[in-house]
Design a protein around this motif. Sequence first.
Motif, PDB file in Angstrom:
ATOM      1  N   GLY A 170       1.058  -1.416  -0.074  1.00 30.53           N
ATOM      2  CA  GLY A 170       0.011  -0.312   0.550  1.00 30.53           C
ATOM      3  C   GLY A 170       0.894   1.066   0.325  1.00 30.53           C
ATOM      4  N   ALA A 171       1.786   1.147   1.056  1.00 36.04           N
ATOM      5  CA  ALA A 171       2.019   2.637   1.066  1.00 36.04           C
ATOM      6  C   ALA A 171       3.843   2.594  -1.058  1.00 36.04           C
ATOM      7  CB  ALA A 171       3.949   2.143   1.900  1.00 36.04           C
ATOM      8  N   LEU A 172       3.748   1.549  -1.572  1.00 43.50           N
ATOM      9  CA  LEU A 172       4.653   1.892  -2.242  1.00 43.50           C
ATOM     10  C   LEU A 172       3.456   2.374  -3.053  1.00 43.50           C
ATOM     11  CD1 LEU A 172       6.598  -0.917  -2.898  1.00 43.50           C
ATOM     12  CD2 LEU A 172       7.772   0.798  -2.932  1.00 43.50           C
ATOM     13  N   ARG A 173       2.201   2.149  -3.684  1.00 46.48           N
ATOM     14  CA  ARG A 173       0.988   2.239  -4.639  1.00 46.48           C
ATOM     15  C   ARG A 173       0.547   3.885  -4.166  1.00 46.48           C
ATOM     16  NH1 ARG A 173      -4.228  -0.290  -4.225  1.00 46.48           N
ATOM     17  NH2 ARG A 173      -5.413   0.678  -5.459  1.00 46.48           N
ATOM     18  N   LYS A 174       0.671   4.278  -2.753  1.00 42.28           N
ATOM     19  CA  LYS A 174       0.788   5.116  -2.325  1.00 42.28           C
ATOM     20  C   LYS A 174       2.324   6.298  -3.215  1.00 42.28           C
ATOM     21  CE  LYS A 174       0.704   9.391   0.947  1.00 42.28           C
ATOM     22  NZ  LYS A 174       1.964  10.112   0.575  1.00 42.28           N
ATOM     23  N   ALA A 175       3.036   6.017  -2.763  1.00 42.59           N
ATOM     24  CA  ALA A 175       5.228   6.360  -3.444  1.00 42.59           C
ATOM     25  C   ALA A 175       4.330   6.748  -5.038  1.00 42.59           C
ATOM     26  CB  ALA A 175       5.594   5.827  -3.198  1.00 42.59           C
ATOM     27  N   LEU A 176       4.043   5.812  -5.692  1.00 45.49           N
ATOM     28  CA  LEU A 176       3.769   5.513  -7.075  1.00 45.49           C
ATOM     29  C   LEU A 176       2.592   6.922  -7.257  1.00 45.49           C
ATOM     30  CD1 LEU A 176       4.179   4.014  -9.695  1.00 45.49           C
ATOM     31  CD2 LEU A 176       2.092   3.155  -9.447  1.00 45.49           C
ATOM     32  N   GLY A 177       1.646   6.563  -7.164  1.00 45.95           N
ATOM     33  CA  GLY A 177       0.855   7.922  -7.400  1.00 45.95           C
ATOM     34  C   GLY A 177       1.059   9.420  -6.724  1.00 45.95           C
ATOM     35  N   ASP A 178       2.021   9.568  -6.000  1.00 50.26           N
ATOM     36  CA  ASP A 178       2.468  10.731  -5.630  1.00 50.26           C
ATOM     37  C   ASP A 178       3.994  11.086  -6.091  1.00 50.26           C
ATOM     38  OD1 ASP A 178       1.203  10.778  -3.245  1.00 50.26           O
ATOM     39  OD2 ASP A 178       2.844  10.362  -2.026  1.00 50.26           O
ATOM     40  N   LEU A 179       4.250   9.874  -6.980  1.00 46.52           N
ATOM     41  CA  LEU A 179       5.761  10.329  -8.557  1.00 46.52           C
ATOM     42  C   LEU A 179       4.913  11.057  -9.767  1.00 46.52           C
ATOM     43  CD1 LEU A 179       7.886   8.028  -7.563  1.00 46.52           C
ATOM     44  CD2 LEU A 179       8.472  10.031  -7.193  1.00 46.52           C
ATOM     45  N   ARG A 180       3.351  10.651  -9.787  1.00 42.58           N
ATOM     46  CA  ARG A 180       3.582  10.200 -10.474  1.00 42.58           C
ATOM     47  C   ARG A 180       2.950  11.953 -10.761  1.00 42.58           C
ATOM     48  NH1 ARG A 180       0.175   4.615 -12.319  1.00 42.58           N
ATOM     49  NH2 ARG A 180       1.756   3.536 -13.173  1.00 42.58           N
ATOM     50  N   SER A 264      16.813  10.581 -12.592  1.00 42.40           N
ATOM     51  CA  SER A 264      15.706  11.141 -12.744  1.00 42.40           C
ATOM     52  C   SER A 264      13.992  10.191 -12.327  1.00 42.40           C
ATOM     53  CB  SER A 264      15.094  10.700 -14.583  1.00 42.40           C
ATOM     54  OG  SER A 264      15.532   9.766 -14.252  1.00 42.40           O
ATOM     55  N   ILE A 265      12.798  11.210 -12.152  1.00 42.40           N
ATOM     56  CA  ILE A 265      11.505  11.011 -11.691  1.00 42.40           C
ATOM     57  C   ILE A 265      11.243   9.618 -12.549  1.00 42.40           C
ATOM     58  CG2 ILE A 265      10.363  12.492 -13.412  1.00 42.40           C
ATOM     59  CD1 ILE A 265       8.309  12.686 -10.333  1.00 42.40           C
ATOM     60  N   GLU A 266      11.276   9.503 -13.768  1.00 41.43           N
ATOM     61  CA  GLU A 266      11.116   8.293 -14.638  1.00 41.43           C
ATOM     62  C   GLU A 266      11.793   6.818 -13.932  1.00 41.43           C
ATOM     63  OE1 GLU A 266      10.486  11.576 -17.134  1.00 41.43           O
ATOM     64  OE2 GLU A 266      12.320  11.165 -15.447  1.00 41.43           O
ATOM     65  N   GLN A 267      13.308   7.214 -14.008  1.00 39.42           N
ATOM     66  CA  GLN A 267      14.167   5.735 -12.816  1.00 39.42           C
ATOM     67  C   GLN A 267      13.440   5.708 -11.406  1.00 39.42           C
ATOM     68  OE1 GLN A 267      18.109   7.746 -13.813  1.00 39.42           O
ATOM     69  NE2 GLN A 267      18.131   5.851 -14.143  1.00 39.42           N
ATOM     70  N   ARG A 268      12.532   6.943 -10.924  1.00 41.14           N
ATOM     71  CA  ARG A 268      12.184   6.231  -9.404  1.00 41.14           C
ATOM     72  C   ARG A 268      11.097   5.512  -9.507  1.00 41.14           C
ATOM     73  NH1 ARG A 268      16.462   6.124  -6.153  1.00 41.14           N
ATOM     74  NH2 ARG A 268      17.282   8.198  -5.984  1.00 41.14           N
ATOM     75  N   LEU A 269      10.115   6.292 -10.890  1.00 44.18           N
ATOM     76  CA  LEU A 269       8.927   5.187 -11.231  1.00 44.18           C
ATOM     77  C   LEU A 269       9.167   4.037 -11.365  1.00 44.18           C
ATOM     78  CD1 LEU A 269       6.772   8.046 -12.836  1.00 44.18           C
ATOM     79  CD2 LEU A 269       6.054   7.225 -10.957  1.00 44.18           C
ATOM     80  N   ASN A 275       9.344  -2.716  -7.800  1.00 45.38           N
ATOM     81  CA  ASN A 275       8.753  -3.645  -6.174  1.00 45.38           C
ATOM     82  C   ASN A 275       7.905  -3.728  -5.862  1.00 45.38           C
ATOM     83  OD1 ASN A 275      11.385  -3.045  -4.152  1.00 45.38           O
ATOM     84  ND2 ASN A 275      11.866  -1.140  -5.637  1.00 45.38           N
ATOM     85  N   LEU A 276       6.477  -2.953  -6.378  1.00 43.75           N
ATOM     86  CA  LEU A 276       5.921  -3.432  -6.373  1.00 43.75           C
ATOM     87  C   LEU A 276       4.816  -4.929  -7.085  1.00 43.75           C
ATOM     88  CD1 LEU A 276       4.188  -0.618  -7.975  1.00 43.75           C
ATOM     89  CD2 LEU A 276       3.136  -1.375  -5.618  1.00 43.75           C
ATOM     90  N   GLU A 277       5.537  -5.425  -7.783  1.00 45.44           N
ATOM     91  CA  GLU A 277       5.863  -6.605  -8.784  1.00 45.44           C
ATOM     92  C   GLU A 277       6.520  -7.342  -7.627  1.00 45.44           C
ATOM     93  OE1 GLU A 277       6.009  -8.977 -11.911  1.00 45.44           O
ATOM     94  OE2 GLU A 277       4.284  -8.044 -11.357  1.00 45.44           O
ATOM     95  N   ARG A 278       8.066  -7.136  -6.928  1.00 45.28           N
ATOM     96  CA  ARG A 278       8.518  -8.756  -6.046  1.00 45.28           C
ATOM     97  C   ARG A 278       7.367  -8.120  -5.053  1.00 45.28           C
ATOM     98  NH1 ARG A 278      14.045  -3.603  -6.700  1.00 45.28           N
ATOM     99  NH2 ARG A 278      15.343  -5.850  -8.030  1.00 45.28           N
TER     100      ARG A 278
END
Length: 376
Positions: A170-180, A264-269, A275-278
């Motif tokens: 869930g934290a990674l999903r939030k991070a994904l949304g924040d980065l996007r 880059s932000i693309e690399q962080r995404l 890590n969501l996959e992992r």
Amino acid sequence: DDVHPPVKTVAALLLTGVLVARCRSTDTRHEVTPALEAVIAGAPAWVTEKQPSPRATEALKLLHTAGDHGLESVDYGEARIEELHHGIQDVDKDTPELRLRLAEFDVRVTAALLAFGRDVALGRADAKTLESLWEERRVAPDFAATLNAAVDADLDDWIDLVQPHHEEYGALRKALGDLRGQLDRGGWPRVDAAALTPGTSHPAVLQLRQRLAAGGHLEDKQATSTSTTFDDGLVDPVKAFQELHGIKATGIVDAPTLAAMNVSIEQRLEQVELNLERWRWMPDDFGAQHLLVNIPAYHLYARENGTTVMDIRVVVGKVGKETPVFSEDMEHAKSALGHVKFLFPNSHNVYLHDTPADALFARPTRAFSHGCVRVE
């Protein structure tokens, strides 16, 4: 139902064509194909005799949330499903073509949801194929039974049911949304300097302010300042950034800090999506009491009933001798390398142990072992 016989005809075509093309691995096809057959054995789920049902709209909305999990809805045949959804209204209501269109739509929606649910639950790739040090352990949910139950309930609850249940997911999903969201606002700038030291002036200090603000480390007043001076108000935010990225918190923007800032932000995404996959490869239940080693953070967390009760620094495997990722039950024993070691059956012959070499724990990066985890 007039739609049901065409459903079986279209399903046969999809099972040998579209669905097989979508599923990248044989394991995925073996999991999703029986589930699709089981779901379409009943009445159509997403159409009436004349048109897509209101539930079809909910199904499409759920499919559109694939991006929230680091996946792409286009990979599940979204374009054709949307084409059918909008085009069926233009088909003569008393023709065989309508029944075939409805059948194709119904089966495609079901196949898409099952494939999406499978990818959210277990991942798109085989862990061992991509990363030899990973061992996937999650047990597959019953996709057919759970989706059948959700057809007359809440589809959002269904995807919540099959996704990994760990808080980290869930934290990674939030991070994904924040980065996007940050990407939509323009991402973040490069900090173009060899180094930046508190008290000095440099044009790149403006870039530093913007970069720290993008990461949430800087208050609004400092973020909007046009000063090119590295003032005291930037020191603690720089330290916070350094601590977050495993860099010694000096408050000086040195080479390691610049390297982390200029990813880059693309690399962080991509990192978050990976890590969501992992996490989809991990078992659902680590046990009420367990130890969790965060390898890139060089920390071990002792947890009881979902609460972290201890946070300990560790040393992990160095490059070429990386610590593997797996989950096993364990027991403790005396160790020649320290007072205690924890043994757990695994094919990698690694374990947790303490060590007399305490000096290494003071370093911000602690990848020095031959694969075992040394505990402070």
